[in-house]
Design a protein around this motif. Structure first.
Motif, PDB file in Angstrom:
ATOM      1  N   GLU A 489       0.772  -1.301   0.025  1.00  0.00           N
ATOM      2  CA  GLU A 489       0.006   0.019  -0.018  1.00  0.00           C
ATOM      3  C   GLU A 489       0.879   1.244  -0.040  1.00  0.00           C
ATOM      4  O   GLU A 489       1.697   1.370   0.741  1.00  0.00           O
ATOM      5  CB  GLU A 489      -0.848   0.028   1.245  1.00  0.00           C
ATOM      6  CG  GLU A 489      -2.012   1.007   1.244  1.00  0.00           C
ATOM      7  CD  GLU A 489      -2.853   0.817   0.141  1.00  0.00           C
ATOM      8  OE1 GLU A 489      -3.497   1.954  -0.308  1.00  0.00           O
ATOM      9  OE2 GLU A 489      -3.291  -0.249  -0.051  1.00  0.00           O
ATOM     10  N   PRO A 490       0.761   2.161  -1.011  1.00  0.00           N
ATOM     11  CA  PRO A 490       1.615   3.391  -1.041  1.00  0.00           C
ATOM     12  C   PRO A 490       1.366   4.176   0.095  1.00  0.00           C
ATOM     13  O   PRO A 490       0.141   4.761   0.656  1.00  0.00           O
ATOM     14  CB  PRO A 490       1.140   3.920  -2.246  1.00  0.00           C
ATOM     15  CG  PRO A 490       0.475   2.881  -3.033  1.00  0.00           C
ATOM     16  CD  PRO A 490      -0.250   2.025  -2.122  1.00  0.00           C
ATOM     17  N   GLU A 491       2.400   4.570   1.112  1.00  0.00           N
ATOM     18  CA  GLU A 491       2.272   5.439   1.917  1.00  0.00           C
ATOM     19  C   GLU A 491       3.129   6.866   2.112  1.00  0.00           C
ATOM     20  O   GLU A 491       3.069   7.602   2.475  1.00  0.00           O
ATOM     21  CB  GLU A 491       2.857   4.479   3.137  1.00  0.00           C
ATOM     22  CG  GLU A 491       2.221   3.379   3.749  1.00  0.00           C
ATOM     23  CD  GLU A 491       2.689   2.718   5.046  1.00  0.00           C
ATOM     24  OE1 GLU A 491       3.384   3.195   5.580  1.00  0.00           O
ATOM     25  OE2 GLU A 491       2.164   1.605   5.505  1.00  0.00           O
ATOM     26  N   GLY A 492       4.273   6.566   1.015  1.00  0.00           N
ATOM     27  CA  GLY A 492       5.052   7.822   1.200  1.00  0.00           C
ATOM     28  C   GLY A 492       5.976   7.748   2.350  1.00  0.00           C
ATOM     29  O   GLY A 492       6.201   6.690   3.017  1.00  0.00           O
ATOM     30  N   ASP A 505       7.060  11.694  -2.768  1.00  0.00           N
ATOM     31  CA  ASP A 505       5.745  12.508  -2.762  1.00  0.00           C
ATOM     32  C   ASP A 505       4.711  11.870  -3.570  1.00  0.00           C
ATOM     33  O   ASP A 505       3.633  12.203  -3.903  1.00  0.00           O
ATOM     34  CB  ASP A 505       5.994  13.866  -2.961  1.00  0.00           C
ATOM     35  CG  ASP A 505       6.817  13.992  -4.223  1.00  0.00           C
ATOM     36  OD1 ASP A 505       7.067  12.918  -4.875  1.00  0.00           O
ATOM     37  OD2 ASP A 505       6.997  14.923  -4.835  1.00  0.00           O
ATOM     38  N   ALA A 506       5.185  10.780  -4.483  1.00  0.00           N
ATOM     39  CA  ALA A 506       4.056  10.040  -5.285  1.00  0.00           C
ATOM     40  C   ALA A 506       4.327   8.575  -5.332  1.00  0.00           C
ATOM     41  O   ALA A 506       4.746   7.923  -6.340  1.00  0.00           O
ATOM     42  CB  ALA A 506       4.470  10.700  -6.839  1.00  0.00           C
ATOM     43  N   PRO A 507       4.002   7.993  -4.170  1.00  0.00           N
ATOM     44  CA  PRO A 507       4.372   6.641  -3.903  1.00  0.00           C
ATOM     45  C   PRO A 507       3.540   5.767  -4.918  1.00  0.00           C
ATOM     46  O   PRO A 507       2.288   6.200  -4.978  1.00  0.00           O
ATOM     47  CB  PRO A 507       3.992   6.458  -2.309  1.00  0.00           C
ATOM     48  CG  PRO A 507       3.016   7.490  -2.096  1.00  0.00           C
ATOM     49  CD  PRO A 507       3.580   8.694  -3.071  1.00  0.00           C
ATOM     50  N   THR A 508       4.078   4.692  -5.439  1.00  0.00           N
ATOM     51  CA  THR A 508       3.139   3.732  -5.943  1.00  0.00           C
ATOM     52  C   THR A 508       3.210   2.331  -5.047  1.00  0.00           C
ATOM     53  O   THR A 508       4.166   2.095  -4.497  1.00  0.00           O
ATOM     54  CB  THR A 508       3.883   3.521  -7.375  1.00  0.00           C
ATOM     55  OG1 THR A 508       4.931   2.880  -7.288  1.00  0.00           O
ATOM     56  CG2 THR A 508       3.968   4.792  -8.082  1.00  0.00           C
ATOM     57  N   PRO A 512       6.310   1.950  -2.737  1.00  0.00           N
ATOM     58  CA  PRO A 512       5.413   2.611  -1.693  1.00  0.00           C
ATOM     59  C   PRO A 512       5.826   3.641  -0.772  1.00  0.00           C
ATOM     60  O   PRO A 512       5.135   4.194  -0.141  1.00  0.00           O
ATOM     61  CB  PRO A 512       4.571   1.417  -0.866  1.00  0.00           C
ATOM     62  CG  PRO A 512       5.872   0.162  -0.860  1.00  0.00           C
ATOM     63  CD  PRO A 512       6.450   0.681  -2.246  1.00  0.00           C
ATOM     64  N   GLY A 513       7.145   3.687  -0.557  1.00  0.00           N
ATOM     65  CA  GLY A 513       7.898   4.735   0.288  1.00  0.00           C
ATOM     66  C   GLY A 513       9.316   4.089   0.435  1.00  0.00           C
ATOM     67  O   GLY A 513       9.811   3.551  -0.174  1.00  0.00           O
ATOM     68  N   PRO A 548      15.943   6.663  -5.421  1.00  0.00           N
ATOM     69  CA  PRO A 548      15.187   6.024  -4.452  1.00  0.00           C
ATOM     70  C   PRO A 548      13.833   5.932  -4.564  1.00  0.00           C
ATOM     71  O   PRO A 548      12.857   5.118  -4.374  1.00  0.00           O
ATOM     72  CB  PRO A 548      15.869   6.364  -3.165  1.00  0.00           C
ATOM     73  CG  PRO A 548      17.000   7.136  -3.172  1.00  0.00           C
ATOM     74  CD  PRO A 548      16.815   7.724  -4.630  1.00  0.00           C
ATOM     75  N   ASP A 549      13.066   7.143  -5.049  1.00  0.00           N
ATOM     76  CA  ASP A 549      11.714   7.302  -5.235  1.00  0.00           C
ATOM     77  C   ASP A 549      11.417   6.907  -6.519  1.00  0.00           C
ATOM     78  O   ASP A 549      10.316   7.351  -7.021  1.00  0.00           O
ATOM     79  CB  ASP A 549      11.334   8.821  -4.712  1.00  0.00           C
ATOM     80  CG  ASP A 549      12.118   9.846  -5.468  1.00  0.00           C
ATOM     81  OD1 ASP A 549      13.265   9.641  -6.016  1.00  0.00           O
ATOM     82  OD2 ASP A 549      11.681  10.979  -5.559  1.00  0.00           O
TER      83      ASP A 549
END
Length: 632
Positions: A489-492, A505-508, A512-513, A548-549
């Motif tokens: 689940e994306p949390e950021g 700032d745009a997790p997938t 997810p973070g 990393p993101d």
């Protein structure tokens, strides 16, 4: 239409994450590559013909007769045939029988326009010129620029439809500039935009879409019968879908109005294409039954596993083709907080330890033993046939020569131990934890695949022999692994990396973070998924590696080189030399850091009935599928 319009690329002569994921090593998410079932709809790749055999000729004195049925078998059923929402390679093949997309690439790696040509001066503004004579089924009329502009603006760029191509059109400004012309302005120049397949579109009638757009009815759009049954395709594909029998396959009849017959530039055999009265794709779950259908002539093509290659190669009734493809076999190591479950810390996060794993696995023996020599070693994030491959001499070829065996593996592991805050080490042959216990790791592989099991067993033996790691292997269904292990689940969140704060700032679901954000289930290593390396447009790999993101980073890899800046340089490049320079540095660094432990590229091995003319041992095998025929 002027012949010069459609004889290739004007201006420059030469799907993001869609098409990224391979189940096992050959099945993609988006249908931009071959499904490995011999269905012959490829044409999304590039490369040069490696065999010089078969293929349809550019010119011919006499067109073949139209007769019979082209029948293929596949192991996986189709979730949907809705072109707006399909993300499966096999379903992409089934859709492609009845509906062409905008363009393809021929066996010379050249852009070949199907529904539209694309031209640009400097890569920032692209002009789309649509063929004359393209029509939807009644009552929807002609395909024009408005058809595509409406599709892009009202669906792909909407905040409600969530189509499979939505990410491809983010930040792109489109404008109709004529009845059969529109332009797309990018946020920055992209010389290889067509090669990314981002601008690859299916045509959909505006009149079909309008009620759903007005109501913002996502579910209705997904379940629309005309879209699911491909009832709108007019003259836009070689065949017309007659029936989709859920779980069993699809059947088609020849499209007598196929537009490709009227083009002025292309192989002569397109002049009366296609050359079969009917076509079918049958879903047959058992591999033995699929191979049996090929042997008896019930199927005209089927995927062949490496262990059966020699059996079929010696069969005079079948031609066997080794088709290079861009999906890799990798050993994924989990750098997130629920990875490395053998003890404290996470050695997978240390580059030297990933190098140690790569040195411990003999690529040549793996290819020779499990794949019967039908694969190529994988050293960096490009196959050797890519024009952007930096060359073996420029990179570390882990797992071969002096970079294979216990000495190079343990040397790098000891360098990793020195960087760990925990006291790992070797006790004799065994790699032991700070508690002086044997290091034990789990390794997941795809259930139902003999090849995947053999690879898992080989990797486990090699890691035990050369690194003293005990490996417990376990088969798992790909769907379950994706849901419970690979995604979250994306949390950021934020993490401090090399003294700098990085924010997700745009997790997938696939990133997810930070590493602290984990999947439901813990895991150490996996062979379940392979990934696309995008040899035609390596810039697409930024979605794996530009920080990393990055949008796709299930393993929690943090690059130690300035990947973001190098991908930015590649994105700004205005010449092929600038592109090549940026990509070379990227791929040298990825070879060193081994974000995924790279093993091999296996060929897609497909058997075809001996009388079939058209297939080639080429990355673009199937780009000219409409011209395939049975020799009398």
């Amino acid at each position: 239409m002027n012949e010069t319009t459609f004889d290739g690329r004007r201006g420059l002569s030469r799907r993001q994450l869609l098409s990224a994921l391979g189940v096992g090593t050959a099945t993609s998410l988006a249908g931009c590559g071959s499904s490995g079932d011999g269905n012959g709809n490829g044409g999304s790749g590039g490369g040069t013909d490696t065999s010089g055999e078969q293929g349809i000729p550019e010119e011919t004195d006499e067109l073949p007769s139209v007769s019979g049925s082209y029948d293929t078998v596949t192991g996986a059923s189709f979730t949907t045939l809705n072109p707006l929402y399909n993300t499966e390679s096999g379903a992409g093949t089934a859709i492609g029988r009845a509906l062409d997309q905008g363009y393809t690439f021929d066996s010379n790696r050249e852009y070949f326009p199907l529904l539209y040509d694309m031209t640009t001066d400097e890569g920032e503004v692209w002009v789309f010129e649509i063929r004359e004579g393209l029509t939807f089924s009644d009552p929807y009329g002609s395909v024009d620029a408005e058809s595509f502009v409406y599709l892009i603006e009202e669906l792909h760029q909407s905040d409600w439809a969530n189509t499979a191509s939505a990410a491809n059109w983010a930040g792109v400004t489109v404008e109709r500039t004529g009845d059969l012309e529109f332009q797309a302005e990018l946020q920055q120049p992209r010389l290889l935009w067509p090669e990314s397949f981002d601008p690859l579109l299916f045509p959909i009638p505006k009149g079909l879409l309008e009620p759903y757009v007005e109501a913002e009815d996502t579910e209705g759009l997904q379940q629309d019968e005309e879209l699911l049954e491909l009832e709108f395709t007019g003259n836009l594909g070689p065949y017309t879908l007659e029936e989709w029998e859920r779980g069993a396959g699809t059947s088609y009849t020849r499209n007598d109005e196929y537009y490709l017959r009227e083009i002025e530039a292309g192989p002569d055999l397109f002049g009366n294409a296609p050359y079969f009265e009917e076509a079918t794709i049958d879903v047959v779950e058992e591999q033995a039954s699929r191979l049996g259908a090929l042997e008896t002539g019930e199927a005209d093509s089927a995927s062949i596993p490496p262990e059966r290659f020699e059996d079929f190669e010696s069969n005079s009734d079948i031609n066997v083709f080794q088709v290079p493809q861009p999906f890799n076999q990798i050993l994924s190591v989990n750098m997130r907080d629920n990875g490395w479950n053998a003890g404290p810390g996470n050695l997978f996060r240390i580059t030297e330890f990933r190098q140690a794993i790569a040195c411990a696995i003999n690529k040549e023996e793996l290819i020779g033993g499990v794949y019967r020599g039908l694969a190529q070693p994988h050293f960096t994030w490009q196959p050797r046939f890519s024009e952007f491959y930096p060359g073996d001499e420029a990179i570390s070829t882990f797992g071969t020569g002096d970079l294979y065996g216990p000495d190079p593996a343990r040397e790098r592991a000891e360098a990793a131990f020195e960087q760990s805050e925990f006291d790992y080490g070797f006790d004799g042959d065994a790699l032991v934890t700070p508690e002086n216990e044997q290091t034990v790791l789990d390794l997941y592989y795809s259930t139902g695949s003999e090849t995947s099991q053999l690879v898992a067993e080989f990797v486990a033996e090699e890691l035990n022999r050369n690194l003293g790691i005990e490996v417990e292997i376990e088969a798992i269904d790909g769907v379950r692994f994706d849901r419970d292990f690979w995604t979250a689940e994306p949390e950021g969140g934020t993490d401090t990396i090399d003294g700098e704060t990085v924010e997700w700032d745009a997790p997938t679901p696939n990133n997810p973070g930070p590493r602290s954000v984990t999947s439901n289930e813990a895991w150490d290593m996996s062979l379940v998924f392979g990934l696309n390396t995008y040899p035609l447009n390596p810039l697409t790999n930024r979605f794996f590696f530009d920080g990393p993101d990055a949008r796709y980073n299930p393993v929690g890899y943090y690059p130690e080189f300035d990947a973001e800046e190098l991908f930015r340089q590649a994105g700004r490049a205005r010449t092929e030399d600038e592109l090549a320079t940026a990509f070379e540095e990227i791929f040298i660094n990825l070879a060193s850091e081994q974000p995924y432990v790279m093993l091999l590229f296996s060929d897609s091995i497909t058997g075809y009935t001996a009388d079939l003319r058209g297939p080639t041992e080429d990355f673009s095998n199937g780009w000219d599928f409409a011209g395939w025929y049975l020799e009398d």
